[in-house]
Enzyme design. Structure first.
Site, PDB file in Angstrom:
ATOM      1  N   HIS A 179      24.958   1.523 -17.804  1.00  0.00           N
ATOM      2  CA  HIS A 179      24.456   0.585 -16.893  1.00  0.00           C
ATOM      3  C   HIS A 179      24.143   1.353 -15.579  1.00  0.00           C
ATOM      4  O   HIS A 179      24.710   2.388 -15.257  1.00  0.00           O
ATOM      5  CB  HIS A 179      25.122  -0.760 -16.730  1.00  0.00           C
ATOM      6  CG  HIS A 179      24.602  -1.654 -17.837  1.00  0.00           C
ATOM      7  ND1 HIS A 179      25.577  -1.446 -18.647  1.00  0.00           N
ATOM      8  CD2 HIS A 179      23.906  -2.629 -17.893  1.00  0.00           C
ATOM      9  CE1 HIS A 179      24.963  -2.591 -19.738  1.00  0.00           C
ATOM     10  NE2 HIS A 179      24.127  -3.116 -18.968  1.00  0.00           N
ATOM     11  N   LYS A 202      25.947  -1.990 -10.849  1.00  0.00           N
ATOM     12  CA  LYS A 202      26.404  -3.190 -11.675  1.00  0.00           C
ATOM     13  C   LYS A 202      27.750  -3.632 -11.300  1.00  0.00           C
ATOM     14  O   LYS A 202      28.482  -2.686 -11.253  1.00  0.00           O
ATOM     15  CB  LYS A 202      26.329  -2.684 -13.133  1.00  0.00           C
ATOM     16  CG  LYS A 202      26.790  -4.033 -14.032  1.00  0.00           C
ATOM     17  CD  LYS A 202      26.379  -3.738 -15.374  1.00  0.00           C
ATOM     18  CE  LYS A 202      27.092  -4.782 -16.446  1.00  0.00           C
ATOM     19  NZ  LYS A 202      26.466  -6.179 -16.108  1.00  0.00           N
TER      20      LYS A 202
HETATM   21  P1  NAD Z   1      21.168  -8.009  -7.749  1.00  0.00           P
HETATM   22  O1  NAD Z   1      22.380  -7.656  -6.923  1.00  0.00           O
HETATM   23  O2  NAD Z   1      20.274  -7.084  -7.693  1.00  0.00           O
HETATM   24  O3  NAD Z   1      20.785  -9.152  -7.394  1.00  0.00           O
HETATM   25  C1  NAD Z   1      21.565 -10.393  -7.264  1.00  0.00           C
HETATM   26  C2  NAD Z   1      21.035 -11.370  -6.438  1.00  0.00           C
HETATM   27  O4  NAD Z   1      21.963 -12.700  -6.325  1.00  0.00           O
HETATM   28  C3  NAD Z   1      21.082 -11.013  -4.654  1.00  0.00           C
HETATM   29  O5  NAD Z   1      19.670 -10.963  -4.130  1.00  0.00           O
HETATM   30  C4  NAD Z   1      22.080 -11.571  -4.086  1.00  0.00           C
HETATM   31  O6  NAD Z   1      21.848 -12.058  -2.568  1.00  0.00           O
HETATM   32  C5  NAD Z   1      21.945 -13.096  -4.887  1.00  0.00           C
HETATM   33  N1  NAD Z   1      23.197 -13.999  -4.742  1.00  0.00           N
HETATM   34  C6  NAD Z   1      24.465 -13.750  -4.865  1.00  0.00           C
HETATM   35  N2  NAD Z   1      25.138 -14.721  -4.455  1.00  0.00           N
HETATM   36  C7  NAD Z   1      24.342 -15.501  -4.539  1.00  0.00           C
HETATM   37  C8  NAD Z   1      24.858 -17.150  -4.399  1.00  0.00           C
HETATM   38  N3  NAD Z   1      25.633 -17.878  -4.395  1.00  0.00           N
HETATM   39  N4  NAD Z   1      23.385 -17.956  -4.607  1.00  0.00           N
HETATM   40  C9  NAD Z   1      22.201 -17.478  -4.476  1.00  0.00           C
HETATM   41  N5  NAD Z   1      21.931 -16.140  -4.636  1.00  0.00           N
HETATM   42  C10 NAD Z   1      23.245 -15.273  -4.724  1.00  0.00           C
HETATM   43  O7  NAD Z   1      21.444  -8.051  -9.299  1.00  0.00           O
HETATM   44  P2  NAD Z   1      20.855  -7.810 -10.472  1.00  0.00           P
HETATM   45  O8  NAD Z   1      20.618  -6.420 -11.020  1.00  0.00           O
HETATM   46  O9  NAD Z   1      19.622  -8.479 -10.287  1.00  0.00           O
HETATM   47  O10 NAD Z   1      21.599  -8.556 -11.615  1.00  0.00           O
HETATM   48  C11 NAD Z   1      21.910  -9.850 -11.465  1.00  0.00           C
HETATM   49  C12 NAD Z   1      22.959 -10.314 -12.673  1.00  0.00           C
HETATM   50  O11 NAD Z   1      22.134 -10.361 -14.053  1.00  0.00           O
HETATM   51  C13 NAD Z   1      24.114  -9.384 -12.927  1.00  0.00           C
HETATM   52  O12 NAD Z   1      25.362 -10.205 -13.341  1.00  0.00           O
HETATM   53  C14 NAD Z   1      23.668  -8.641 -14.051  1.00  0.00           C
HETATM   54  O13 NAD Z   1      24.716  -7.996 -14.637  1.00  0.00           O
HETATM   55  C15 NAD Z   1      22.904  -9.492 -14.875  1.00  0.00           C
HETATM   56  N6  NAD Z   1      21.995  -8.901 -15.831  1.00  0.00           N
HETATM   57  C16 NAD Z   1      21.861  -9.745 -16.908  1.00  0.00           C
HETATM   58  C17 NAD Z   1      20.861  -9.321 -17.854  1.00  0.00           C
HETATM   59  C18 NAD Z   1      20.798 -10.265 -19.018  1.00  0.00           C
HETATM   60  O14 NAD Z   1      19.769  -9.865 -20.014  1.00  0.00           O
HETATM   61  N7  NAD Z   1      21.281 -11.384 -19.113  1.00  0.00           N
HETATM   62  C19 NAD Z   1      20.053  -8.283 -17.765  1.00  0.00           C
HETATM   63  C20 NAD Z   1      20.111  -7.694 -16.455  1.00  0.00           C
HETATM   64  C21 NAD Z   1      21.128  -7.944 -15.722  1.00  0.00           C
END
Ligand code: NAD
Length: 268
Positions: A153, A157
């Site tokens: 990844h 992450k």
């Molecule tokens: P990122 O860090 O770019 O974005 C996360 C966002 O969440 C940030 O803008 C942050 O400010 C916000 N945030 C944090 N705490 C919060 C809260 N309490 N309330 C509201 N907003 C809050 O991360 P990303 O790359 O977008 O990934 C997010 C999650 O998705 C990770 O856990 C990643 O592993 C997961 N993910 C899952 C899949 C899937 O298919 N299920 C695919 C990609 C990523």
């Protein structure tokens, strides 16, 4: 027309979900939440004109004001558990893509949803190809039980191993039973060199590098042969068909389920 709130709206995945839901004919984006929510119109994030939907920082008040059918969560491991419970308390169906929930937390969310009769989904991977990779890996493990998982990844992450790797390992462990692979004891000259042991000697290795998005190899070893099953998400768009499908399907569920495969296959 399902009403949708997106939480984690400023994030890499959140922005992609905003764009996908905004562009879907059968869904209505009604709210956006982020810890950094400052009233910015989401149009600035998704490259459209003003939409009238602004990013706020208080999930409870957004849910109360907008009364959505579904909340999509792509936040982080420190936020997702509380967000999912908040959502269920408000009678809103959670579609959770955030990874890092423990098995105990997943069970607690499922228990709350069952008691309330509210559907939802927790999916460590929304890419259809990744679901097929897991399905094929489980099938292969019936015949080739010696297996290691390598997940790769991007370097931002927060959790390791990935939720997809854990889910894959759970599926494989389910068909391997008491099987044990490899030596009973090994000398690791650098701690962690052999990865994390999930079960019965099955190891998971996590690679983090800029340039990667989300990738996984499941490598099976047999007498004189190797089978490698690999999936690559080369852009975050790969997750959007699965997210949109889940938003539509959770409306008809009466509890939270774990894994998109449950919505795709009857016999997974
Ligand atoms: P990122 O860090 O770019 O974005 C996360 C966002 O969440 C940030 O803008 C942050 O400010 C916000 N945030 C944090 N705490 C919060 C809260 N309490 N309330 C509201 N907003 C809050 O991360 P990303 O790359 O977008 O990934 C997010 C999650 O998705 C990770 O856990 C990643 O592993 C997961 N993910 C899952 C899949 C899937 O298919 N299920 C695919 C990609 C990523």
């Amino acid at each position: 027309m399902q009403r949708v709130v997106v939480t984690g709206a400023y994030g890499r995945m959140g922005r992609e979900v905003l764009r996908a839901v905004w562009g879907a004919d059968d869904k209505r984006l009604v709210g956006a939440v982020d810890a950094w929510g400052d009233g910015t119109d989401i149009g600035h994030l998704i490259g459209s004109g003003e939409t009238g939907i602004t990013i706020k920082n208080d999930l409870v008040s957004v849910l109360k004001e907008t009364r959505p059918d579904v909340m999509v969560d792509f936040t982080g491991p420190g936020a997702v558990f509380e967000n999912a419970k908040t959502c269920l308390r408000q009678g809103v169906r959670p579609v959770v893509g955030t990874t890092g929930l423990s098995a105990g937390e997943i069970n607690e969310i499922i228990g709350i949803s069952k008691a309330a009769g509210i559907g939802g989904l927790i999916a460590p991977n929304f890419a259809i190809g990744a679901i097929l990779m897991m399905k094929f890996a489980r099938e292969a493990a019936r015949f080739l039980p010696h297996v290691e998982i390598i997940e790769l990844h991007h370097d931002q992450k927060q959790d390791a191993p990935s939720g997809t790797a854990i889910k894959t390992a759970e599926l494989i462990a389910g068909v391997r039973g008491d099987f044990r692979q490899g030596l009973a004891s090994e000398i690791e000259k650098i701690p962690g060199a052999r990865g994390g042991e999930f079960d019965g000697g099955m190891r998971i290795h996590s690679v983090r590098l800029p340039g990667l998005v989300a990738h996984q190899e499941v490598i099976f070893g047999g007498l004189g042969q190797i089978l490698t099953i690999r999936h690559d998400s080369i852009s975050r768009e790969s997750f959007m068909p699965g997210v949109l499908l889940a938003i539509g399907k959770v409306i008809n569920l009466e509890r939270v389920v774990y894994g998109l495969e449950n919505l795709l296959f009857e016999d997974f």
